[in-house]
Design a protein around this motif. Structure first.
Motif, mmCIF file in Angstrom:
data_model
loop_
_atom_site.group_PDB
_atom_site.id
_atom_site.type_symbol
_atom_site.label_atom_id
_atom_site.label_comp_id
_atom_site.label_asym_id
_atom_site.label_seq_id
_atom_site.Cartn_x
_atom_site.Cartn_y
_atom_site.Cartn_z
ATOM 1 N N SER A 46 0.786 -1.121 -0.171
ATOM 2 C CA SER A 46 -0.036 -0.017 0.021
ATOM 3 C C SER A 46 0.803 1.431 -0.018
ATOM 4 N N VAL A 47 2.259 1.088 -0.079
ATOM 5 C CA VAL A 47 3.257 2.257 0.072
ATOM 6 C C VAL A 47 3.178 2.917 -1.197
ATOM 7 N N ARG A 48 3.091 4.268 -1.247
ATOM 8 C CA ARG A 48 3.474 5.092 -2.646
ATOM 9 C C ARG A 48 4.134 6.186 -2.037
ATOM 10 N N LEU A 49 5.508 6.142 -2.217
ATOM 11 C CA LEU A 49 6.303 6.990 -1.851
ATOM 12 C C LEU A 49 6.075 8.443 -2.753
ATOM 13 N N SER A 50 6.655 9.645 -2.064
ATOM 14 C CA SER A 50 6.386 10.692 -2.685
ATOM 15 C C SER A 50 7.358 10.784 -4.159
ATOM 16 N N ASP A 51 8.377 9.934 -4.035
ATOM 17 C CA ASP A 51 9.154 9.715 -5.027
ATOM 18 C C ASP A 51 8.389 9.617 -6.614
ATOM 19 N N PHE A 52 7.277 8.946 -6.468
ATOM 20 C CA PHE A 52 6.842 8.719 -7.791
ATOM 21 C C PHE A 52 6.009 10.102 -8.362
ATOM 22 N N ALA A 53 5.615 10.876 -7.310
ATOM 23 C CA ALA A 53 5.070 12.171 -7.801
ATOM 24 C C ALA A 53 6.219 13.045 -8.138
ATOM 25 N N LEU A 54 7.395 13.318 -7.372
ATOM 26 C CA LEU A 54 8.377 14.344 -7.076
ATOM 27 C C LEU A 54 9.479 14.255 -8.004
ATOM 28 N N ILE A 55 9.864 13.159 -8.439
ATOM 29 C CA ILE A 55 10.922 12.849 -9.218
ATOM 30 C C ILE A 55 10.488 12.690 -10.630
ATOM 31 N N GLU A 56 10.912 13.536 -11.466
ATOM 32 C CA GLU A 56 10.457 13.714 -12.812
ATOM 33 C C GLU A 56 10.550 12.259 -13.568
ATOM 34 N N ASP A 57 11.416 11.574 -13.270
ATOM 35 C CA ASP A 57 11.844 10.130 -14.159
ATOM 36 C C ASP A 57 10.663 9.137 -13.730
ATOM 37 N N PHE A 58 9.957 9.322 -12.707
ATOM 38 C CA PHE A 58 8.702 8.405 -12.215
ATOM 39 C C PHE A 58 7.398 9.155 -12.619
ATOM 40 N N ALA A 59 7.536 10.320 -12.542
ATOM 41 C CA ALA A 59 6.230 11.393 -12.632
ATOM 42 C C ALA A 59 5.642 11.086 -14.155
ATOM 43 N N GLU A 60 6.832 11.025 -15.021
ATOM 44 C CA GLU A 60 6.378 11.119 -16.375
ATOM 45 C C GLU A 60 6.181 9.760 -16.971
ATOM 46 N N GLN A 61 6.064 8.603 -15.981
ATOM 47 C CA GLN A 61 5.671 7.242 -16.295
ATOM 48 C C GLN A 61 4.382 6.727 -15.866
ATOM 49 N N ASN A 62 3.995 5.910 -16.683
ATOM 50 C CA ASN A 62 2.725 5.052 -16.339
ATOM 51 C C ASN A 62 2.968 4.264 -15.200
ATOM 52 N N PRO A 63 2.195 4.258 -14.083
ATOM 53 C CA PRO A 63 2.422 3.337 -12.623
ATOM 54 C C PRO A 63 2.994 2.002 -13.014
ATOM 55 N N GLU A 64 2.572 1.723 -14.247
ATOM 56 C CA GLU A 64 2.716 -0.006 -14.242
ATOM 57 C C GLU A 64 4.397 -0.005 -14.527
ATOM 58 N N GLN A 65 4.878 1.079 -15.007
ATOM 59 C CA GLN A 65 6.518 0.998 -15.380
ATOM 60 C C GLN A 65 7.305 1.158 -14.097
ATOM 61 N N TRP A 66 6.592 1.544 -12.934
ATOM 62 C CA TRP A 66 7.428 1.859 -11.887
ATOM 63 C C TRP A 66 8.119 0.823 -11.360
ATOM 64 N N LYS A 67 7.659 -0.328 -11.299
ATOM 65 C CA LYS A 67 8.415 -1.686 -10.683
ATOM 66 C C LYS A 67 9.595 -1.891 -11.395
ATOM 67 N N ASN A 68 9.633 -1.990 -12.849
ATOM 68 C CA ASN A 68 10.760 -2.210 -13.683
ATOM 69 C C ASN A 68 11.819 -0.977 -13.503
ATOM 70 N N HIS A 69 11.390 0.217 -13.338
ATOM 71 C CA HIS A 69 12.355 1.170 -13.351
ATOM 72 C C HIS A 69 12.940 1.059 -11.832
ATOM 73 N N LEU A 70 12.346 0.623 -11.008
ATOM 74 C CA LEU A 70 13.021 0.611 -9.559
ATOM 75 C C LEU A 70 14.010 -0.456 -9.567
ATOM 76 N N ARG A 71 13.803 -1.619 -10.417
ATOM 77 C CA ARG A 71 14.557 -2.549 -10.630
ATOM 78 C C ARG A 71 15.761 -2.296 -11.312
ATOM 79 N N ALA A 72 15.536 -1.509 -12.511
ATOM 80 C CA ALA A 72 16.692 -1.083 -13.221
ATOM 81 C C ALA A 72 17.719 -0.075 -12.301
ATOM 82 N N LEU A 73 16.990 0.819 -11.785
ATOM 83 C CA LEU A 73 17.929 1.591 -10.765
ATOM 84 C C LEU A 73 18.873 1.023 -9.716
ATOM 85 N N GLY A 74 18.260 -0.227 -9.267
ATOM 86 C CA GLY A 74 19.009 -1.232 -8.451
ATOM 87 C C GLY A 74 19.977 -1.900 -8.906
#
Ligand SMILES: [Fe+2]
Ligand SMILES: [Fe+2]
Length: 279
Positions: free
Chosen positions: A127-155
């Motif tokens: 249920s966690v939605r960090l402010s990262d997703f709204a406040l970091i442009e890399d995430f904000a411009e993505q569709n939420p379905e893309q976030w998981k893969n993007h987190l994994r890529a950053l790791g």
């Protein structure tokens, strides 16, 4: 050599008097250098804060960046601006952008920002939605379905950057200090004396860096790895292997300060850290 360790300063939340108290504490410190493990401020303020901290500390200041340091901006933009600043202000050292530094004859320092990479815990049902997703442009411009893969890529990027420098450092130094923002293990992800649950782990553990550290500790049994990290704002120590310890630093919004002292010997690193067990 003694290094003063600070983490999660969040200077954007500090009043002028809180900031002045931090600066006075740094100036009064007898440490030979400073280490900051991320969340210094937010994107547009980070370079100004680093410039000021560098002036105030007036000794080598080693640091990595945390997720908040990219707020209201982009990840690559802030990393580039910070690297450029380090080219000008020579006591500032952005570890993510550097190979190892010798703290003593047989103790080396490497660093990597790290990211809560979605590999631990239960991302799908969290249920966690960090402010990262709204406040970091890399995430904000993505569709939420893309976030998981993007987190994994950053790791994965973090692991890739750290691997060669950790490998080289372990060939050269008896003890390698690793500075990062995000705890690399669930066991190092402290909150009020407990470690994280499945709900928070995806965003508070950099699992791919943890895998790398475990692999390197196994490959180099005669070497010691000590990791210093932040991000959870709650302190604790985790022993992950005989030669691998993770120290997580505590922090409070509006109360930036030195959280601990690293005592660097000729071949070992000891620490005195608020809320953490010494070695
Ligand atoms: Fe933080
Ligand atoms: Fe953080």
């Amino acid at each position: 050599m003694r290094v003063a360790w600070l983490t999660d300063l969040h200077l954007d939340h500090a009043t002028d008097s809180q900031r002045d108290a931090l600066y006075a504490e740094c100036q009064a410190s007898t440490a030979d250098g400073f280490l900051i493990t991320g969340d210094i401020a937010t994107g547009p303020l980070v370079c100004d804060c680093l410039r000021e901290l560098g002036d105030v500390c007036d000794r080598p200041l080693y640091f990595v960046l945390g997720n908040h340091d990219f707020y209201n901006s982009r990840i690559d933009r802030i990393r580039r601006e910070v690297s450029d600043l380090c080219g000008i202000q020579t006591n500032l050292h952005y570890l993510t952008d550097q190979f190892s530094t010798a703290l003593s004859e047989n103790v080396g320092l490497v660093g990597e920002d790290g990211w809560g990479d979605g590999t631990e815990g239960d991302y799908e049902n969290s249920s966690v939605r960090l402010s990262d997703f709204a406040l970091i442009e890399d995430f904000a411009e993505q569709n939420p379905e893309q976030w998981k893969n993007h987190l994994r890529a950053l790791g994965a990027e973090s692991e890739d950057r750290l691997r060669p420098k950790l490998q080289k450092a372990l060939e050269r130094f008896a003890t390698v200090v690793v500075a990062t923002h995000v705890p690399p293990y669930r066991e190092a992800c402290w909150y009020e004396g407990h470690t994280t649950d499945d709900n928070w782990a995806p965003f508070f553990v950099c699992g791919q860096m943890g895998n790398l550290l475990t692999e390197m500790a196994l490959e180099h049994p005669a070497r010691r790895i000590v990791v210093f990290c932040g991000h959870t704002h709650h302190p604790g120590t985790a022993s992950m292997a005989d030669n691998l310890t993770v120290v997580t630093g505590g922090a409070h919004y509006g109360a930036p300060g030195i959280t601990g002292i690293l005592e660097i010997g000729s071949a070992e690193c000891l620490w005195r850290v608020n809320g953490c067990q010494p070695l």
